[in-house]
Each structure stands twice: as structure tokens, then as C-alpha cells.
Design a protein around this motif. Structure first.
Motif, PDB file in Angstrom:
ATOM      1  N   TYR A   1       7.408  10.798 -11.881  1.00  0.00           N
ATOM      2  CA  TYR A   1       7.879  11.711 -12.843  1.00  0.00           C
ATOM      3  C   TYR A   1       9.320  12.266 -12.212  1.00  0.00           C
ATOM      4  CZ  TYR A   1       2.883  11.680 -14.341  1.00  0.00           C
ATOM      5  OH  TYR A   1       2.011  10.864 -14.521  1.00  0.00           O
ATOM      6  N   ARG A   2       9.363  12.595 -11.414  1.00  0.00           N
ATOM      7  CA  ARG A   2      10.412  12.781 -10.113  1.00  0.00           C
ATOM      8  C   ARG A   2      11.391  12.129 -11.059  1.00  0.00           C
ATOM      9  NH1 ARG A   2      11.086  15.689  -4.789  1.00  0.00           N
ATOM     10  NH2 ARG A   2      13.574  16.381  -4.999  1.00  0.00           N
ATOM     11  N   PRO A   3      13.034  12.908 -11.694  1.00  0.00           N
ATOM     12  CA  PRO A   3      14.023  11.936 -12.070  1.00  0.00           C
ATOM     13  C   PRO A   3      15.117  11.756 -10.527  1.00  0.00           C
ATOM     14  CG  PRO A   3      13.908  14.127 -12.907  1.00  0.00           C
ATOM     15  CD  PRO A   3      12.993  13.758 -12.222  1.00  0.00           C
ATOM     16  N   HIS A   4      15.860  10.902 -10.583  1.00  0.00           N
ATOM     17  CA  HIS A   4      16.336  10.555  -9.765  1.00  0.00           C
ATOM     18  C   HIS A   4      18.247  10.489 -10.364  1.00  0.00           C
ATOM     19  CE1 HIS A   4      13.650   9.845  -5.910  1.00  0.00           C
ATOM     20  NE2 HIS A   4      13.241  10.581  -7.347  1.00  0.00           N
ATOM     21  N   GLU A   5      19.002  11.196 -10.029  1.00  0.00           N
ATOM     22  CA  GLU A   5      20.171  11.357 -10.158  1.00  0.00           C
ATOM     23  C   GLU A   5      21.131   9.721 -10.047  1.00  0.00           C
ATOM     24  OE1 GLU A   5      23.146  14.009  -8.701  1.00  0.00           O
ATOM     25  OE2 GLU A   5      22.272  15.412  -9.616  1.00  0.00           O
ATOM     26  N   SER A   6      20.794   9.019  -8.590  1.00  0.00           N
ATOM     27  CA  SER A   6      21.379   7.611  -8.111  1.00  0.00           C
ATOM     28  C   SER A   6      20.424   6.655  -9.337  1.00  0.00           C
ATOM     29  CB  SER A   6      20.991   7.489  -6.955  1.00  0.00           C
ATOM     30  OG  SER A   6      19.441   7.240  -5.949  1.00  0.00           O
ATOM     31  N   LEU A   7      19.123   6.949  -9.882  1.00  0.00           N
ATOM     32  CA  LEU A   7      18.825   5.777 -10.726  1.00  0.00           C
ATOM     33  C   LEU A   7      18.931   6.349 -12.313  1.00  0.00           C
ATOM     34  CD1 LEU A   7      14.817   5.935  -8.777  1.00  0.00           C
ATOM     35  CD2 LEU A   7      17.285   4.631  -8.686  1.00  0.00           C
ATOM     36  N   ASN A   8      19.720   6.703 -13.048  1.00  0.00           N
ATOM     37  CA  ASN A   8      20.103   7.115 -14.009  1.00  0.00           C
ATOM     38  C   ASN A   8      19.044   8.725 -14.663  1.00  0.00           C
ATOM     39  OD1 ASN A   8      22.511   5.462 -13.709  1.00  0.00           O
ATOM     40  ND2 ASN A   8      21.399   3.763 -14.460  1.00  0.00           N
ATOM     41  N   ASP A   9      18.689   9.609 -13.309  1.00  0.00           N
ATOM     42  CA  ASP A   9      18.125  10.650 -14.255  1.00  0.00           C
ATOM     43  C   ASP A   9      16.039   9.832 -14.447  1.00  0.00           C
ATOM     44  OD1 ASP A   9      18.867  12.544 -13.488  1.00  0.00           O
ATOM     45  OD2 ASP A   9      20.068  12.728 -15.226  1.00  0.00           O
ATOM     46  N   LEU A  10      15.662   8.784 -14.045  1.00  0.00           N
ATOM     47  CA  LEU A  10      14.816   7.952 -14.179  1.00  0.00           C
ATOM     48  C   LEU A  10      13.664   8.557 -13.075  1.00  0.00           C
ATOM     49  CD1 LEU A  10      15.557   4.168 -15.943  1.00  0.00           C
ATOM     50  CD2 LEU A  10      15.060   6.825 -16.798  1.00  0.00           C
TER      51      LEU A  10
ATOM     52  N   PRO B   1      11.220   6.430  -9.772  1.00  0.00           N
ATOM     53  CA  PRO B   1      11.189   4.940  -9.192  1.00  0.00           C
ATOM     54  C   PRO B   1      10.568   4.210 -10.092  1.00  0.00           C
ATOM     55  CG  PRO B   1      11.425   6.752  -7.428  1.00  0.00           C
ATOM     56  CD  PRO B   1      10.734   7.302  -9.189  1.00  0.00           C
ATOM     57  N   ILE B   2       9.370   4.697 -10.140  1.00  0.00           N
ATOM     58  CA  ILE B   2       8.156   3.538 -11.034  1.00  0.00           C
ATOM     59  C   ILE B   2       9.031   2.938 -12.241  1.00  0.00           C
ATOM     60  CG2 ILE B   2       6.115   3.413 -12.254  1.00  0.00           C
ATOM     61  CD1 ILE B   2       6.389   3.275  -9.202  1.00  0.00           C
ATOM     62  N   THR B   3       9.764   3.887 -13.356  1.00  0.00           N
ATOM     63  CA  THR B   3      10.141   4.256 -14.456  1.00  0.00           C
ATOM     64  C   THR B   3      11.910   2.992 -14.361  1.00  0.00           C
ATOM     65  OG1 THR B   3       9.807   5.910 -15.376  1.00  0.00           O
ATOM     66  CG2 THR B   3      11.597   5.357 -16.796  1.00  0.00           C
ATOM     67  N   TYR B   4      12.293   3.216 -13.422  1.00  0.00           N
ATOM     68  CA  TYR B   4      13.375   2.661 -13.171  1.00  0.00           C
ATOM     69  C   TYR B   4      12.788   0.544 -12.778  1.00  0.00           C
ATOM     70  CZ  TYR B   4      17.473   1.399 -10.551  1.00  0.00           C
ATOM     71  OH  TYR B   4      18.942   0.699 -11.226  1.00  0.00           O
ATOM     72  N   ARG B   5      11.914   0.646 -12.100  1.00  0.00           N
ATOM     73  CA  ARG B   5      11.343  -0.322 -11.742  1.00  0.00           C
ATOM     74  C   ARG B   5      11.021  -1.688 -12.510  1.00  0.00           C
ATOM     75  NH1 ARG B   5       6.176  -1.818  -9.692  1.00  0.00           N
ATOM     76  NH2 ARG B   5       6.037  -0.341  -9.543  1.00  0.00           N
ATOM     77  N   LEU B   6       9.780  -0.917 -13.652  1.00  0.00           N
ATOM     78  CA  LEU B   6       9.726  -1.214 -14.947  1.00  0.00           C
ATOM     79  C   LEU B   6      10.838  -1.691 -16.001  1.00  0.00           C
ATOM     80  CD1 LEU B   6       6.488   0.833 -15.728  1.00  0.00           C
ATOM     81  CD2 LEU B   6       7.061  -2.238 -14.327  1.00  0.00           C
TER      82      LEU B   6
END
Length: 223
Positions: free
Chosen positions: A203-212, A214-219
Motif C-alpha cells: 500500500y505504501r506509495p513510492h515517489e521513485s515508483l510513480n507513487d505506486l 512496490p507490488i503494484t509497480y511490479r505487476l
């Protein structure tokens, strides 16, 4: 004699005698032996372990999961003063926390067991980035990585930002878990760490991952 002892701790009395004579000092062997013993140099001393030269490893963003993992230790104490350590492992590709492992003691053999379980679950990485801690420079871990064909990437001593991805993760974990709680037991540390890991990955958004997360970014990237 003291200067020789500091510069050449592995050399003994006979080597010192030769060096002193070569410097033009007319000390005889008995005198050198007497001074050597008076200074306590005849007792075995552990020399300082020297690290091999480390090449700066660029901190690049991997193109896919399991390209590079990062691994690091943290420290804290329970309310009763007993110290514990935490081994953190992340995937650099999407900063996903793969393991948060609190123990009172973590040696190289336990590090290997944790990695073995992780490899069974997720597949093996191409490389693991670590600092120069004793657990990471051990021959046991080096041999295990060699057997698994995993490259160990050592950062340069005193350069923690060469392991910047996990350093950033460590800061979040310390702020949200270690500094935010008083722990009565190692079991409590593990429970809170598991809760943090799930929230951080899901659930935690990451700026370096476009505010996604980690799991959402990977998917999104890998399907």
C-alpha cells in the motif's frame, strides 16, 4: 621496537632483530629478546583483518525483478536492554521488502538459510549488494553464492550510499517500527515487522515508483 610492532604485527622477534641490525643499530640478539618480552610482544596478537580493495559499484535501477537484491543489518534493544539485530533484504527493481528478519544473533550460516528459503520462494537473484560486515565477507557466504552463481557486490567501506536503496528502506523501517515502539520481546518485534512489511509492499506509495506501491509497480511492469 614499538614502531615495528605496530607496522609489522605478524613478524616476530627474529624478523625484528634483522630489521634493527639492518638499520645500523648494534643491539645484540639477547637484548632484543629481553625488550621483546618486556613489551609483551611474545604474546600472540590478533592482526587487523584487511579488506580487499573494493571497486565502486554504480547504483543502477535493475530492469526486472531478481536482477539485484540489497541486504543490510540494523540494531536495536528490547525494553530489558537485550540487543537484537534485524536482517533486511529488498529487491532493487521495485524496492520490495523481501525479508525483515529480527534475531538476537545472526551469523553467516543463518544468513545463508534465510537466503535459501527466499530463493526457493522467488528464484535466485543475479547479484546481491552488501557492505563489508563480517557476516557478508565470510567464506561461507562467498562459497554459497559461488555455488548458486550469484554475484556478491561489495560497496566501498564508509560509503553507505552505494547501497542507497536499502539505506532508504532502513530509514523508513526505523522511523515506523524501531523508533516508534518499545519492545517487550523479539516476538513482538517480528509481529510489528511483518505488519510493516505488508503495508510497505502492498500500500505504501513510492515517489521513485510513480507513487505506486512496490507490488503494484511490479505487476504493472511485469504483468
Amino acid at each position: 621496537m614499538q614502531e615495528l610492532a605496530e607496522k609489522k604485527p605478524k613478524e616476530g622477534q627474529d624478523k625484528f632483530y634483522g630489521r634493527i641490525r639492518n638499520q645500523g643499530l648494534n643491539w645484540n640478539r639477547k637484548r632484543i629478546a629481553r625488550v621483546y618480552k618486556m613489551m609483551g610482544l611474545n604474546k600472540r596478537r590478533r592482526g587487523r583483518k584487511r579488506l580487499p580493495a573494493r571497486v565502486k559499484q554504480p547504483l543502477i535501477i535493475p530492469l526486472q525483478p531478481n536482477d539485484t537484491w540489497s541486504m543490510d543489518f540494523m540494531h536495536d534493544t528490547l525494553m530489558n536492554g537485550r540487543k537484537f539485530r534485524v536482517l533486511n533484504i529488498i529487491d532493487d527493481f521495485n524496492r520490495e521488502a523481501l525479508r525483515i528478519e529480527p534475531y538476537f544473533s545472526i551469523g553467516s550460516n543463518l544468513v545463508i538459510k534465510i537466503l535459501e528459503r527466499l530463493v526457493l520462494e522467488r528464484g535466485k537473484p543475479m547479484a546481491i549488494r552488501v557492505d563489508n560486515g563480517p557476516e557478508f565477507i565470510s567464506s561461507a557466504l562467498s562459497e554459497w553464492c559461488l555455488e548458486k552463481q550469484i554475484k556478491l557486490l561489495y560497496i566501498q567501506p564508509g560509503k553507505p550510499m552505494q547501497n542507497g536503496y536499502i539505506e532508504r528502506f532502513n530509514r523508513s523501517y526505523r522511523e515506523d517500527v524501531l523508533d516508534a515502539n518499545l519492545f517487550e520481546s523479539i516476538h513482538q518485534v517480528r509481529l510489528l515487522s511483518d505488519e510493516f512489511l505488508e503495508d510497505y509492499n502492498m500500500y505504501r506509495p513510492h515517489e521513485s515508483l510513480n507513487d505506486l506501491s512496490p507490488i503494484t509497480y511490479r505487476l504493472k511492469k511485469c504483468g
